[in-house]
Design a protein around this motif. Structure first.
Motif, PDB file in Angstrom:
ATOM      1  N   UNK A  31      21.449  46.463   9.757  1.00  0.00           N
ATOM      2  CA  UNK A  31      20.616  45.438   9.131  1.00  0.00           C
ATOM      3  C   UNK A  31      19.889  44.583  10.170  1.00  0.00           C
ATOM      4  N   UNK A  32      19.330  45.227  11.182  1.00  0.00           N
ATOM      5  CA  UNK A  32      18.502  44.570  12.188  1.00  0.00           C
ATOM      6  C   UNK A  32      17.236  45.407  12.360  1.00  0.00           C
ATOM      7  N   UNK A  33      16.339  44.982  13.211  1.00  0.00           N
ATOM      8  CA  UNK A  33      15.122  45.738  13.453  1.00  0.00           C
ATOM      9  C   UNK A  33      15.351  46.799  14.529  1.00  0.00           C
ATOM     10  N   UNK A  34      14.578  47.900  14.486  1.00  0.00           N
ATOM     11  CA  UNK A  34      14.682  48.900  15.560  1.00  0.00           C
ATOM     12  C   UNK A  34      14.397  48.299  16.930  1.00  0.00           C
ATOM     13  N   UNK A  35      13.509  47.305  16.984  1.00  0.00           N
ATOM     14  CA  UNK A  35      13.210  46.652  18.258  1.00  0.00           C
ATOM     15  C   UNK A  35      14.435  45.944  18.818  1.00  0.00           C
ATOM     16  N   UNK A  36      15.221  45.314  17.918  1.00  0.00           N
ATOM     17  CA  UNK A  36      16.437  44.628  18.370  1.00  0.00           C
ATOM     18  C   UNK A  36      17.435  45.624  18.952  1.00  0.00           C
ATOM     19  N   UNK A  37      17.564  46.774  18.304  1.00  0.00           N
ATOM     20  CA  UNK A  37      18.470  47.808  18.815  1.00  0.00           C
ATOM     21  C   UNK A  37      17.991  48.293  20.177  1.00  0.00           C
TER      22      UNK A  37
END
Length: 312
Positions: A31-37
């Motif tokens: 439940x986060x953005x791909x950018x955060x990952x």
């Protein structure tokens, strides 16, 4: 001097991305953005001084360092999850997390949950219908309900009930398929397929030795529920799965397009996380679900008529 440990959030990003081989799917799970990952993993790689992934146009792959690191991180999160589950919980409310296929959840599990809630009013139940593979105990699920030919090593499996395959359609659709002798001619039918079903039209055609029916054409959907809804609107003939489809047949929104039922080789199984029997609420849910399934299974057809259903 204590050992330096990388940030747990970055390690969680790494574990999920390595399991899915995708930043996007890991982000959806967490439940986060791909950018955060992506940024979290870059920070982890910088902190460790090694590259963990090979970024390729068609996806991710682990470097030798990442492949070496992953088992340790996966085991660490599994130990944390197991330890958390085994803590004495003094809260009034508990939560049971269940992974279940969408059609089974809507047609069987959810309509029965009120009975469990009456017996265990302080226990909440979370039902997840995503198709992703569940990893015990890392993903936080207590149970998964899966369609399988048999138990798989490494987890506790309890059989719930099997299925009987029978073609179904709307009453109006069935009338259009009747020949001069009053028999349903499935050669003239539009077949409705379920892409995700391991047993569908080909299984039924092979078991009944039906002739002259082309199994490859027709309409295709990704869930059994959508296929049955399409059949109910008159779009064609879907493969019904009794006893899940019995309420539709009783309500006459769907009718059997053939008298020949075929016993499925698969069955629904309850897969339990390690230590599920140690918590009273989890053990209570497991026993309740197995009893519900046992009663439900009694409503299935007592035998399968697998005589050849030759289309003529």
């Amino acid at each position: 001097m204590p050992l330096r440990v990388p940030p747990l959030s970055s390690l969680r990003f790494f574990e999920a991305a390595a399991r899915h081989r995708s930043f996007k799917r890991a982000a959806a799970e967490l439940n986060v953005t791909p950018s955060a990952v992506s940024h979290g993993i870059v920070a982890l790689e910088q902190a460790l001084g090694v590259e963990l992934f090979v970024r390729e146009p068609r996806g991710l792959s682990l470097t030798p360092e990442g492949d070496l690191y992953l088992p340790y991180i996966s085991e660490a999160f599994a130990l944390i999850a197991t330890g958390t589950q085994r803590l004495p919980d003094r809260r009034a409310n508990r939560t049971i997390a269940v992974s279940c296929a969408p059609t089974l959840a809507s047609r069987w599990l959810v309509p029965r949950l009120y009975e469990f809630r009456e017996a265990w009013p302080n226990v909440s139940v979370t039902v997840d219908t995503s198709r992703r593979q569940v990893g015990f105990p890392v993903d936080g699920f207590d149970f998964a309900i899966r369609l399988s030919r048999g138990p798989v090593a490494g987890a506790s499996w309890s059989r719930l009930f099997g299925e009987w395959l029978v073609p179904v359609c709307s009453p109006a659709c069935r009338d259009t398929l009747l020949d001069h002798a009053g028999n349903v001619d499935l050669r003239r039918a539009t077949l409705i397929h379920v892409n995700t079903a391991s047993e569908d039209w080909q299984t039924w055609l092979d078991a009944t030795a039906s002739e002259g029916i082309e199994p490859s054409g027709g309409l295709r959907f990704d869930t059994i529920q959508l296929a049955l809804e399409a059949a109910a609107t008159g779009l064609g003939v879907a493969m019904g799965r009794r006893p899940l489809v019995d309420p539709d047949i009783a309500a006459h929104t769907l009718v059997e397009a053939s008298a020949h039922g075929v016993a499925s080789e698969t069955a629904y199984w309850l897969v339990s996380a390690q230590g599920a029997d140690d918590r009273p609420d989890l053990l209570g849910f497991k026993r309740w679900l197995i009893e519900e399934a046992r009663a439900f299974d009694h409503h299935a057809p007592s035998h399968s008529n697998t005589r050849p259903a030759v289309a003529r």
